[in-house]
Design a protein around this motif. Structure first.
Motif, PDB file in Angstrom:
ATOM      1  N   PRO A 161       0.819  -1.224   0.000  1.00  0.00           N
ATOM      2  CA  PRO A 161       0.000   0.000   0.000  1.00  0.00           C
ATOM      3  C   PRO A 161       0.849   1.269   0.000  1.00  0.00           C
ATOM      4  O   PRO A 161       0.535   2.238  -0.694  1.00  0.00           O
ATOM      5  N   GLY A 162       1.920   1.257   0.770  1.00  0.00           N
ATOM      6  CA  GLY A 162       2.812   2.411   0.798  1.00  0.00           C
ATOM      7  C   GLY A 162       3.535   2.594  -0.514  1.00  0.00           C
ATOM      8  O   GLY A 162       3.739   3.727  -0.974  1.00  0.00           O
ATOM      9  N   VAL A 163       3.954   1.478  -1.135  1.00  0.00           N
ATOM     10  CA  VAL A 163       4.610   1.552  -2.456  1.00  0.00           C
ATOM     11  C   VAL A 163       3.671   2.211  -3.451  1.00  0.00           C
ATOM     12  O   VAL A 163       4.080   3.070  -4.241  1.00  0.00           O
ATOM     13  N   LEU A 164       2.413   1.833  -3.405  1.00  0.00           N
ATOM     14  CA  LEU A 164       1.405   2.414  -4.299  1.00  0.00           C
ATOM     15  C   LEU A 164       1.270   3.916  -4.078  1.00  0.00           C
ATOM     16  O   LEU A 164       1.285   4.704  -5.039  1.00  0.00           O
ATOM     17  N   VAL A 165       1.177   4.308  -2.816  1.00  0.00           N
ATOM     18  CA  VAL A 165       1.042   5.746  -2.498  1.00  0.00           C
ATOM     19  C   VAL A 165       2.297   6.501  -2.919  1.00  0.00           C
ATOM     20  O   VAL A 165       2.215   7.590  -3.503  1.00  0.00           O
ATOM     21  N   GLY A 166       3.467   5.932  -2.613  1.00  0.00           N
ATOM     22  CA  GLY A 166       4.719   6.599  -2.969  1.00  0.00           C
ATOM     23  C   GLY A 166       4.857   6.800  -4.464  1.00  0.00           C
ATOM     24  O   GLY A 166       5.294   7.862  -4.924  1.00  0.00           O
ATOM     25  N   ALA A 167       4.471   5.785  -5.251  1.00  0.00           N
ATOM     26  CA  ALA A 167       4.529   5.911  -6.710  1.00  0.00           C
ATOM     27  C   ALA A 167       3.500   6.918  -7.203  1.00  0.00           C
ATOM     28  O   ALA A 167       3.772   7.702  -8.126  1.00  0.00           O
ATOM     29  N   ALA A 168       2.321   6.946  -6.572  1.00  0.00           N
ATOM     30  CA  ALA A 168       1.258   7.879  -6.991  1.00  0.00           C
ATOM     31  C   ALA A 168       1.637   9.325  -6.704  1.00  0.00           C
ATOM     32  O   ALA A 168       1.194  10.246  -7.408  1.00  0.00           O
ATOM     33  N   LEU A 169       2.456   9.540  -5.685  1.00  0.00           N
ATOM     34  CA  LEU A 169       2.872  10.901  -5.331  1.00  0.00           C
ATOM     35  C   LEU A 169       3.729  11.557  -6.410  1.00  0.00           C
ATOM     36  O   LEU A 169       3.944  12.769  -6.378  1.00  0.00           O
ATOM     37  N   THR A 170       4.226  10.773  -7.346  1.00  0.00           N
ATOM     38  CA  THR A 170       5.037  11.340  -8.435  1.00  0.00           C
ATOM     39  C   THR A 170       4.160  11.974  -9.514  1.00  0.00           C
ATOM     40  O   THR A 170       4.674  12.628 -10.417  1.00  0.00           O
ATOM     41  N   PHE A 171       2.833  11.789  -9.411  1.00  0.00           N
ATOM     42  CA  PHE A 171       1.899  12.404 -10.350  1.00  0.00           C
ATOM     43  C   PHE A 171       1.383  13.720  -9.773  1.00  0.00           C
ATOM     44  O   PHE A 171       1.570  14.016  -8.593  1.00  0.00           O
ATOM     45  N   ALA A 172       0.729  14.502 -10.624  1.00  0.00           N
ATOM     46  CA  ALA A 172       0.081  15.726 -10.148  1.00  0.00           C
ATOM     47  C   ALA A 172      -0.966  15.355  -9.102  1.00  0.00           C
ATOM     48  O   ALA A 172      -1.542  14.256  -9.151  1.00  0.00           O
TER      49      ALA A 172
END
Length: 253
Positions: A161-172
């Motif tokens: 879940p954290g990996v998903l959030v961390g990767a999503a944070l690279t988007f607008a």
């Protein structure tokens, strides 16, 4: 609690060479009987996962550290129960959680080996299932096998879940929230449909009104799932979702 979690995560981010040791300690403490209830292990591991998703930490190194820490924590809990046996129930810090202990004992007696596997993923039971297994004299070899199998799965799963959030944070920001929302709108209906099918075909439903209600809930879940898939297929977010999955794949390979 939130401030402490943030401070630990900030320290890990600033000292990535110590991250494995810290993750080991988090997983170890979080896996100790009763004590683990006071450790915000899930939040910390999700936070570590977000650092992995952002590309600051290695996924498999953190998973290994988490696996070793969690396995040792569960083994210590089992050893305490195995050595002290029923005397454990007389300890004041265990007496304060008798309801949880009773539920875990009932769960373990019903499921045995499988209870150790599944119990690792059930919050309250996870905190005491290994202690209970020791108290009830589960064979050591069977327990070790069950714990290793469970934590091998648990370690990477709890980081994801954290990996998903961390990767999503690279988007607008707007894209991030829509992508995360879309994932929730896919996974929650899918999970509820699986639960519905299990109840329908394995357990059975005797209450007709309840059965009808669950039919409608299942239909609603199917509609939500299909609408979300169509949204992704016919908007730019489908491509962004593929980009997100590619980023996640990149940090775990």
């Amino acid at each position: 609690m939130e401030q402490m979690v943030n401070e630990i995560l900030n320290w890990i981010s600033a000292n990535p060479h110590w991250a494995g040791l810290v993750v080991f300690a988090i997983a170890f403490l979080e896996s100790l009987a009763i004590i683990g209830l006071a450790v915000p292990g899930w939040l910390l591991l999700v936070g570590v996962g977000s650092l992995i998703g952002a590309g600051h930490l290695n996924f498999w190194v953190m998973s290994l550290a988490s696996f070793i820490g969690a396995s040792l924590g569960q083994l210590v809990s089992f050893s305490v129960g195995f050595y002290f046996n029923d005397k454990v129930h007389q300890w004041s810090w265990v007496k304060r959680h008798q309801s949880m202990m009773q539920k875990a004992e009932s769960f373990f007696k019903q499921h045995g080996f499988a209870g150790i596997l599944v119990g690792q993923f059930i919050g309250p039971i996870r905190a005491v299932i290994s202690l209970v297994a020791g108290i009830l004299d589960m064979p050591i070899k069977k327990f070790v096998l069950a714990v290793i199998m469970a934590t091998l799965i648990w370690a990477p799963v709890y980081l994801m879940p954290g990996v998903l959030v961390g990767a999503a944070l690279t988007f607008a920001q707007e894209q991030m929230w829509i992508l995360l929302g879309s994932i929730v709108m896919l996974l929650v209906p899918l999970w509820m449909l699986i639960r519905y099918l299990i109840d329908r075909y394995k357990v059975g439903l005797n209450n007709k009104s309840l059965e009808t209600k669950r039919h409608w809930v299942a239909l609603l879940m199917v509609i939500i799932f299909i609408v979300t898939v169509c949204f992704l297929l016919f908007t730019e977010y489908g491509k962004l979702m593929l980009d997100l999955l590619q980023k996640i794949w990149g940090v775990i390979t």
